[in-house]
Write a protein that holds these residues in place. Sequence first.
Motif, short mmCIF file in Angstrom:
data_model
loop_
_atom_site.label_atom_id
_atom_site.label_comp_id
_atom_site.label_asym_id
_atom_site.label_seq_id
_atom_site.Cartn_x
_atom_site.Cartn_y
_atom_site.Cartn_z
N GLN A 163 50.08 29.61 29.19
CA GLN A 163 49.26 30.78 28.85
C GLN A 163 48.37 30.49 27.65
OE1 GLN A 163 53.02 33.14 29.01
NE2 GLN A 163 51.61 34.83 29.42
N TRP A 164 48.94 29.79 26.65
CA TRP A 164 48.15 29.46 25.46
C TRP A 164 47.04 28.47 25.79
CZ3 TRP A 164 47.62 32.44 21.61
CH2 TRP A 164 48.67 33.22 21.14
N ILE A 165 47.26 27.60 26.77
CA ILE A 165 46.20 26.67 27.18
C ILE A 165 45.00 27.45 27.72
CG2 ILE A 165 45.56 24.95 28.91
CD1 ILE A 165 48.35 23.73 28.56
N VAL A 166 45.29 28.48 28.54
CA VAL A 166 44.21 29.32 29.06
C VAL A 166 43.50 30.04 27.92
CG1 VAL A 166 43.66 31.31 30.51
CG2 VAL A 166 45.30 29.60 31.31
N VAL A 167 44.26 30.58 26.98
CA VAL A 167 43.66 31.27 25.84
C VAL A 167 42.77 30.31 25.04
CG1 VAL A 167 44.12 32.41 23.63
CG2 VAL A 167 45.48 33.00 25.66
N ILE A 168 43.24 29.09 24.82
CA ILE A 168 42.46 28.10 24.07
C ILE A 168 41.15 27.79 24.80
CG2 ILE A 168 42.39 25.68 23.34
CD1 ILE A 168 45.42 25.98 22.73
N VAL A 210 26.42 43.54 32.13
CA VAL A 210 26.57 44.63 33.10
C VAL A 210 26.68 44.10 34.52
CG1 VAL A 210 25.49 46.69 34.06
CG2 VAL A 210 25.38 46.26 31.60
N ILE A 211 25.73 43.21 34.91
CA ILE A 211 25.67 42.74 36.30
C ILE A 211 26.83 41.80 36.61
CG2 ILE A 211 24.30 41.43 37.96
CD1 ILE A 211 21.80 42.36 36.38
N LEU A 212 27.00 40.77 35.79
CA LEU A 212 28.05 39.78 36.06
C LEU A 212 29.41 40.27 35.60
CD1 LEU A 212 26.09 36.51 35.18
CD2 LEU A 212 26.64 37.42 37.44
N GLY A 213 29.44 41.22 34.65
CA GLY A 213 30.71 41.81 34.27
C GLY A 213 31.35 42.55 35.42
N SER A 214 30.55 43.30 36.18
CA SER A 214 31.09 44.00 37.35
C SER A 214 31.45 43.00 38.45
CB SER A 214 30.07 45.02 37.87
OG SER A 214 28.86 44.38 38.24
N ALA A 215 30.73 41.88 38.52
CA ALA A 215 31.07 40.84 39.51
C ALA A 215 32.45 40.27 39.24
CB ALA A 215 30.03 39.73 39.50
N ALA A 216 32.82 40.18 37.97
CA ALA A 216 34.14 39.64 37.63
C ALA A 216 35.25 40.56 38.12
CB ALA A 216 34.26 39.46 36.11
N ASP A 217 35.02 41.87 38.17
CA ASP A 217 36.01 42.79 38.71
C ASP A 217 36.01 42.80 40.24
OD1 ASP A 217 37.34 43.81 36.49
OD2 ASP A 217 35.77 45.25 36.06
N LYS A 218 34.88 42.45 40.83
CA LYS A 218 34.78 42.50 42.29
C LYS A 218 35.17 41.18 42.95
CE LYS A 218 31.60 43.87 46.00
NZ LYS A 218 30.22 44.36 46.32
N TYR A 219 34.70 40.07 42.40
CA TYR A 219 34.91 38.77 43.05
C TYR A 219 35.92 37.88 42.33
CZ TYR A 219 30.60 40.22 45.32
OH TYR A 219 29.65 40.93 46.01
N GLY A 220 36.21 38.17 41.08
CA GLY A 220 37.18 37.37 40.35
C GLY A 220 36.63 36.85 39.03
N ARG A 221 37.56 36.69 38.08
CA ARG A 221 37.15 36.21 36.76
C ARG A 221 36.70 34.75 36.80
NH1 ARG A 221 38.24 41.41 36.60
NH2 ARG A 221 40.03 42.13 35.36
N LYS A 222 37.45 33.92 37.55
CA LYS A 222 37.18 32.49 37.54
C LYS A 222 35.83 32.14 38.16
CE LYS A 222 39.26 28.05 38.76
NZ LYS A 222 40.50 27.37 39.20
N VAL A 232 42.07 26.81 34.70
CA VAL A 232 42.12 28.28 34.59
C VAL A 232 42.38 28.91 35.95
CG1 VAL A 232 40.85 30.35 33.90
CG2 VAL A 232 40.48 28.20 32.66
N PRO A 233 43.55 29.53 36.15
CA PRO A 233 43.81 30.24 37.41
C PRO A 233 43.19 31.63 37.38
CG PRO A 233 45.71 30.41 35.98
CD PRO A 233 44.70 29.57 35.23
N GLU A 234 42.99 32.19 38.56
CA GLU A 234 42.60 33.60 38.60
C GLU A 234 43.77 34.42 38.05
OE1 GLU A 234 40.70 36.26 38.23
OE2 GLU A 234 39.44 35.24 39.69
N SER A 290 49.26 32.46 40.96
CA SER A 290 48.74 32.56 39.60
C SER A 290 49.87 32.54 38.58
CB SER A 290 47.92 33.85 39.42
OG SER A 290 46.75 33.82 40.19
N LEU A 291 50.95 33.25 38.89
CA LEU A 291 52.10 33.27 37.98
C LEU A 291 52.71 31.88 37.82
CD1 LEU A 291 53.80 36.62 39.08
CD2 LEU A 291 52.67 36.16 36.89
N ARG A 292 52.80 31.13 38.93
CA ARG A 292 53.32 29.77 38.84
C ARG A 292 52.41 28.89 37.98
NH1 ARG A 292 54.56 30.71 44.32
NH2 ARG A 292 52.64 29.67 44.97
#
Length: 434
Positions: A5-10, A60-72, A183-185, A205-207
């Motif tokens: 988890q800390w690797i992802v945060v870094i 605004v545009i890509l922020g909503s894309a992250a909720d629709k299609y994924g953060r990664k 970075v996992p979703e 993702s949890l694994r």
Amino acid sequence: MGVRQWIVVILMILLNALDGFDVLSSAFASPGISKEWGIERSELGVMLSAELVGMGFGSVILGSAADKYGRKITMLICLVVMAIGMWMAHDAQSLWPLTTWRFITGLGIGGMLAATNAVVAETTSKASRSLAMALYVIGYPIGGVVGGFAAQSWLLVDYDWRAVFLFGAIVTAVMIPLVVLLVPETPAFYAARRPVDALAKINKSLRALQQAAIDALPEIRQEGPKPKVTDILSKPGLRKVTWLLAFGYMFHTLTFYYILKFAVQIVADSGFSQPEAASTLTYANIGGAVGGAIFGFALKKWDIKGPTIAMLFLGVVAVAWFGTGHDTLGQWRFAGFLTMFCLNAAIVGYYAAFARGFPAYARATGTGFVLGVGRAGAAGSPIIAGFLFDALGKSELLTVSLIMCFGSIMGAVLLWILPIRDADQDIMAAEKAA
């Protein structure tokens, strides 16, 4: 919090640092651009604001894309846009093509900020979230520090201003495979969107985060309205939080970006060389990193609102002192350090409020919307300051600085009336009651 988890945060900290460098690259390059093309501060202000305007649209545009299609996937798209924008900026031959490519770079930066903010919030434990968010936020000034040292000791010494943008393009491209591999979703994204095989994807993702798998997902109540990302503007409670955060952040960025965007030009105009002037912004970003880190630890003990308001008012005092002018480079550096120590600590407070105020299903959208509105202040800051300098004269530094302080004062007022609650806990309590 496990190592994975800390690797992802870094990595999110590094991406935020990249955003910080990309945004400030035009400030580092501005004295060279102004000298080569002979442009006034008002024209320079338009160029300096271009990526900030782009960041508003991108948030605004890509922020909503992250909720629709994924953060990664959103982060990867943003990295490609940023790399192309920085590469083309280094090859620009006049002001307006450069301004256009800075706007395009800003689109990627804005979307990146919304997505990485959500990733940090969703891959950390509740106990460590405020600290992780603070460390994430100080990545932004750390990018300015690293970029500042590179600019003042290497890029602007051995090359010209174009090398600053080229350096940014190369580093941006290097981050793409790191995100792909490490970075996992986020599990929270799958839990909120419920795609086909959601349970299998969540456990994958949890694994990847070295966390225990789950056996089942909680049932979604079928009766009543289902949650939507548009709830940030339609639900009364969320709507109030959204607008107060958006306008409070917008006003604060008016003051914040005045220092970040004009400090180098102000110091250069007072008689120092381009590398010396760039060092002032480097020290300012060191102050931002130190202030953000200390403030992040403070948030583990105190709540968000009171300490953030205190730092907003201390930032006003520091900016006013910056505006009194200074005789030595050391004094300019210390003034820059002090202003960003306070102003970036307040930014940490706002980001902590973003993570708490929006539920997981609309977190990137809410954060992106707030950042998008906030960029109006960020984009307007160098334009307003540039026209104030042209209208009042370069000698009126204190007057201009006092006017630009108004933003953080309004940010403090709006934060004072903001009800800061944990949106996810509120939703869980409501579903339990139902």
